[in-house]
Design a protein around this motif. Structure first.
Motif, PDB file in Angstrom:
ATOM      1  N   LEU A  46     -19.162  35.332 -12.329  1.00 26.26           N
ATOM      2  CA  LEU A  46     -17.622  34.924 -12.979  1.00 26.26           C
ATOM      3  C   LEU A  46     -16.834  34.630 -11.725  1.00 26.26           C
ATOM      4  CD1 LEU A  46     -15.580  33.901 -14.524  1.00 26.26           C
ATOM      5  CD2 LEU A  46     -14.640  36.473 -14.413  1.00 26.26           C
ATOM      6  N   PHE A  97     -21.120  25.983 -13.286  1.00 27.34           N
ATOM      7  CA  PHE A  97     -22.442  25.836 -15.141  1.00 27.34           C
ATOM      8  C   PHE A  97     -22.172  24.510 -15.038  1.00 27.34           C
ATOM      9  CE2 PHE A  97     -22.736  30.441 -14.834  1.00 27.34           C
ATOM     10  CZ  PHE A  97     -23.633  30.591 -15.312  1.00 27.34           C
ATOM     11  N   ILE A  98     -22.964  24.062 -14.635  1.00 24.75           N
ATOM     12  CA  ILE A  98     -23.271  22.467 -15.547  1.00 24.75           C
ATOM     13  C   ILE A  98     -23.934  22.092 -16.223  1.00 24.75           C
ATOM     14  CG2 ILE A  98     -22.966  19.803 -15.137  1.00 24.75           C
ATOM     15  CD1 ILE A  98     -21.708  20.614 -12.788  1.00 24.75           C
ATOM     16  N   PHE A  99     -23.238  22.516 -17.780  1.00 24.12           N
ATOM     17  CA  PHE A  99     -24.526  22.703 -18.640  1.00 24.12           C
ATOM     18  C   PHE A  99     -25.214  21.303 -19.338  1.00 24.12           C
ATOM     19  CE2 PHE A  99     -21.951  26.095 -19.369  1.00 24.12           C
ATOM     20  CZ  PHE A  99     -22.711  26.496 -18.840  1.00 24.12           C
ATOM     21  N   ASN A 150     -20.875  21.656 -23.449  1.00 25.31           N
ATOM     22  CA  ASN A 150     -20.183  22.311 -23.478  1.00 25.31           C
ATOM     23  C   ASN A 150     -18.362  23.016 -22.946  1.00 25.31           C
ATOM     24  OD1 ASN A 150     -22.386  23.369 -25.068  1.00 25.31           O
ATOM     25  ND2 ASN A 150     -23.468  24.827 -23.181  1.00 25.31           N
ATOM     26  N   LEU A 151     -18.360  21.963 -23.257  1.00 25.45           N
ATOM     27  CA  LEU A 151     -16.210  22.043 -23.488  1.00 25.45           C
ATOM     28  C   LEU A 151     -15.696  22.567 -25.013  1.00 25.45           C
ATOM     29  CD1 LEU A 151     -16.158  18.536 -21.984  1.00 25.45           C
ATOM     30  CD2 LEU A 151     -15.909  20.464 -21.057  1.00 25.45           C
ATOM     31  N   ILE A 152     -14.968  23.132 -24.887  1.00 27.28           N
ATOM     32  CA  ILE A 152     -14.534  23.691 -25.664  1.00 27.28           C
ATOM     33  C   ILE A 152     -13.635  22.775 -26.852  1.00 27.28           C
ATOM     34  CG2 ILE A 152     -12.590  25.144 -26.622  1.00 27.28           C
ATOM     35  CD1 ILE A 152     -13.736  27.507 -24.346  1.00 27.28           C
ATOM     36  N   ALA A 169      -7.970  22.288 -19.762  1.00 24.50           N
ATOM     37  CA  ALA A 169      -7.832  23.577 -19.592  1.00 24.50           C
ATOM     38  C   ALA A 169      -8.906  24.007 -19.434  1.00 24.50           C
ATOM     39  CB  ALA A 169      -6.737  24.151 -21.437  1.00 24.50           C
ATOM     40  N   VAL A 194     -10.947  27.424 -17.400  1.00 27.01           N
ATOM     41  CA  VAL A 194     -11.426  28.255 -18.675  1.00 27.01           C
ATOM     42  C   VAL A 194     -11.712  29.321 -17.362  1.00 27.01           C
ATOM     43  CG1 VAL A 194     -13.788  28.719 -19.374  1.00 27.01           C
ATOM     44  CG2 VAL A 194     -12.056  27.442 -20.743  1.00 27.01           C
ATOM     45  N   PRO A 195     -13.035  28.865 -15.986  1.00 30.69           N
ATOM     46  CA  PRO A 195     -13.210  30.363 -15.407  1.00 30.69           C
ATOM     47  C   PRO A 195     -12.523  31.231 -14.727  1.00 30.69           C
ATOM     48  CG  PRO A 195     -14.601  28.208 -14.790  1.00 30.69           C
ATOM     49  CD  PRO A 195     -13.757  27.963 -16.085  1.00 30.69           C
ATOM     50  N   ILE A 220      -9.346  31.005 -15.608  1.00 29.60           N
ATOM     51  CA  ILE A 220      -7.969  32.139 -16.689  1.00 29.60           C
ATOM     52  C   ILE A 220      -9.520  33.392 -17.461  1.00 29.60           C
ATOM     53  CG2 ILE A 220      -7.537  31.734 -19.543  1.00 29.60           C
ATOM     54  CD1 ILE A 220      -7.255  28.921 -18.792  1.00 29.60           C
ATOM     55  N   ARG A 236     -15.076  21.843 -13.735  1.00 34.36           N
ATOM     56  CA  ARG A 236     -14.749  23.330 -14.736  1.00 34.36           C
ATOM     57  C   ARG A 236     -15.983  24.502 -13.976  1.00 34.36           C
ATOM     58  NH1 ARG A 236     -16.398  24.261 -20.820  1.00 34.36           N
ATOM     59  NH2 ARG A 236     -18.552  24.251 -19.988  1.00 34.36           N
TER      60      ARG A 236
END
Ligand SMILES: Nc1ncnc2c1ncn2[C@@H]1O[C@H](COP(=O)(O)OP(=O)(O)OP(=O)(O)O)[C@@H](O)[C@H]1O
Ligand SMILES: [Mg+2]
Lengths: 244, 378
Positions: free
Chosen positions: A96, A101-103, A107-109, A116, A120-121, A123, A168
């Motif tokens: 953390l 990471f870049i997938f 894999n965004l929410i 937002a 994420v990291p 938060i 992110r």
């Protein structure tokens, strides 16, 4: 690979060091050795490519290098920390703070907007939501999608989503950034732009960036290219081998 | 992260509403069925509740409830009156009879004979008319729910004639009474009159109703009456409980309602379990990404718990509201007269909802916890 130097603890230039990394996978009765003793040092401030045929072990290696997959044997040091000697929770926390990471599939929410998602990291680190959002929005602006901050991922183009994913990966200023096939879903120009962006933003503060890619259109942007064949590194240099 | 979890949940409207529906449906089914069950079996004690002034009920040793009784010889009354601590004791007759209505139909009724002098044995309130009407010869008072069985809705039965055991009876008033378990029509009349309405042998005294002298405890008095007379004596609470137990033991009601409540629970587990698992499965990539980025299992657990708590509290609220609306909308129906939601019932359904969500959440969560972070690169 016997000529690789032993660990040089305290060498600030060494971001990642692997020694004798072996990974086996068991499928049914059979055990397959996917990585055969990888010894590698990755310096900070470099953009490293990991290339090789499908099934050669690229994803396995990068996963082990960033702390999400345990090696069967061997040792991995990230910025001097022997990460697989940490407890589970310590390792999660280490990622953390130190890894972005870049997938491939981003894999965004889907339910939260771009800012937002990029936040994420922060938060997850416990940063106040408002502040996390502000920092993420700033970064989105630097990536030229500041005006998309309030949109949901489904309202963004593939390239824009990719930038959110990059934001992110960078927002918490990790020292290592790993990407698996970051440009596979993009056309040539967008792919190049993404790589330029990574060079510019990611490497600015002496971070290390490791990218797994098949994309020969962008090979010229690397500082170092590693070729993996059947779980062994067979080439290590600034350019691609002639016969590849 | 809890905020993100809630957004993930509400962002998937179909599954969110599916989960809400599952919980609300289970809550409604469980709460509503348990409420009806409790109210229904409490009707087994309606005969006791309708005479709140009696502290002790005295009866033949084999009598079990207000409706299952063996009459005693009339001398029992004096024997009870002579027991110290008895402030007053009055005769009480309860028997089944057949009535011929104006249309010529034959209907079963309960006839209750109340004390001629004090009228103890009548329900406390009258729905129409005064208790004085019983002083007139042939007068009977009908219970309000029974009225709806004999007469069309809104019809005023006062003045209607009935034929009871070849005797003339005139309805002179309507009592505000708790309906009996079978909702059978009940006719109240004076004890002396009731003896004529109900054919029978020498022994006609079903119960002796007793008021305890000031400062005398009902339980002590009941024991004393039994000791001195050999008759069975039960306090009001005990006898109410006897009536309820009789229904529980002698009908399939607990089993039937038990099955429905169980079904409510199972349907809840099925709907919520499936939807929850689908929701988690759809989001497994995102959860995997969060795990790789650095969200530990404790935080993931908290996220899923927050999702379950959100669905649970809203769904449960809707379910309880639904039950309240149901009871309220049927409150004018005589069958549901006096129905209320005992406070234990919502607590039981809350426990059921908690179990459903803990169970399904835990099953859904296992998939997330098992997901290797490395899976995100695949
Ligand atoms: N979880 C797993 N279980 C079993 N075998 C696995 C697992 N992960 C990878 N493998 C095997 O390890 C080998 C290397 O896989 P890996 O994903 O590292 O290859 P790759 O170089 O990333 O390939 P690609 O270019 O197709 O992504 C493959 O033969 C694969 O089948
Ligand atoms: Mg791969």
């Amino acid at each position: 690979m016997s000529d690789v130097a032993p660990f040089a603890p305290g060498d600030p230039a060494t971001a990642i060091a692997t020694r004798g990394v072996v990974r086996d996978f068991t499928a049914g009765q059979q055990t397959i050795r996917v990585l055969h003793g990888i010894d590698l040092d990755v310096r900070a401030g470099e953009l490293t490519y990991l290339v090789g045929e499908s099934g050669s072990g690229k994803t396995t290696l990068i996963s082990i290098m960033c702390g999400i997959l345990w090696p069967t044997e061997g040792e991995v040091r990230l910025f001097g920390t022997d990460i697989y000697n940490l407890s589970d929770n310590e390792l999660v926390d280490f990622r953390l703070r130190n890894v972005g990471f870049i997938f491939q599939q981003y894999n965004l929410i889907p339910a939260i907007d771009a800012a937002a998602n990029a936040a994420v990291p922060l938060i997850a680190q416990g940063v106040d939501r408002g502040e996390a959002r502000a920092r993420a929005t700033e970064l989105l602006a630097a990536l030229n999608i500041g005006d998309q901050a309030d949109k949901l991922p489904s309202q963004l183009s593939g390239g824009q989503q990719q930038r959110v994913a990059i934001a992110r990966a960078l927002v918490h200023q990790p020292r290592l950034i790993v990407c698996d096939e970051p440009t596979a879903a993009l056309d040539a120009r967008s792919g190049r732009r993404v790589m330029d962006l990574l060079r510019e933003v990611a490497l600015a503060d002496d971070r290390s960036v490791i990218i797994v890619t098949h994309d020969n259109r962008i090979f010229d942007l690397a500082d170092r290219i590693l070729v993996l064949e059947d779980g062994r590194i067979t080439h290590d240099g600034r350019d691609m081998p002639k016969d590849y | 992260m809890v905020w993100i979890a809630i957004r993930m949940l509400t962002g998937d409207a179909t599954k969110f509403y599916g989960l809400l529906f599952g919980i609300a449906f289970s809550t409604l089914l469980i709460t509503q069925q348990l409420t009806i069950f409790v109210n229904l079996i409490e009707r087994g004690a309606s005969g006791v509740y309708n005479v709140p002034s009696a502290d002790v009920w005295v009866m033949d040793p084999v009598s079990r409830t207000t409706d299952v009784n063996l009459p005693m010889p009339s001398t029992a009354l004096d024997r009870v009156r002579s027991v110290p601590g008895v402030e007053w004791a009055v005769p009480h007759l309860r028997a089944a009879a057949s009535v011929r209505t104006k249309e010529g139909d034959l209907e079963g009724v309960s006839v209750i004979g109340v004390d001629d002098a004090t009228l103890i044995g009548l329900p406390r309130r009258m729905a129409s008319g005064s208790t004085k009407v019983l002083e007139q010869p042939d007068a009977v008072v009908i219970d309000d729910v029974g009225t709806t069985r004999f007469f069309p809705e809104g019809y005023d039965p006062v003045g209607e004639r009935l034929e009871l055991n070849d005797q003339r009876a005139v309805i002179m008033g309507v009592a505000d009474a708790i309906p009996s378990f079978t909702s059978q029509v009940t006719l109240y009349t004076r004890y002396s009159r009731a003896l004529n309405f109900v054919p029978g042998t020498r022994n006609r005294l079903s119960f002796v109703l007793v008021g305890a002298a000031p400062g005398v405890d009902a339980k002590t008095l009941a024991t004393r009456i039994t000791d001195e007379t050999g008759l069975r004596a039960r306090t009001r609470d005990e006898f109410a409980r006897d009536g309820i137990d009789f229904i529980i033991e002698n009908t399939g009601i607990p089993l039937n309602f038990g099955i429905t409540v169980m079904l409510g629970f199972i349907v809840g587990v099925a709907i919520v379990g499936l939807t929850f698992s689908l929701f988690i499965r759809d989001n497994i990539k995102q959860f995997g990404a969060l795990k790789a980025i650095g969200v530990n299992n404790a935080k993931i657990r908290r996220m899923v718990a927050a999702q379950a708590a959100m669905v649970g509290s809203i769904g449960y609220g809707l379910g309880v509201l639904g039950t309240v609306a149901f009871i309220w909308s049927f409150s004018s129906n005589p069958t549901f007269k006096g129905f209320y939601i005992p406070w234990q019932v919502p607590l039981i359904s809350l426990a059921a909802v908690t179990i459903i969500l803990t169970l399904t959440g835990w099953i859904a969560l296992r998939n997330v916890l098992r997901t290797e972070p490395a899976a995100v690169f695949r």
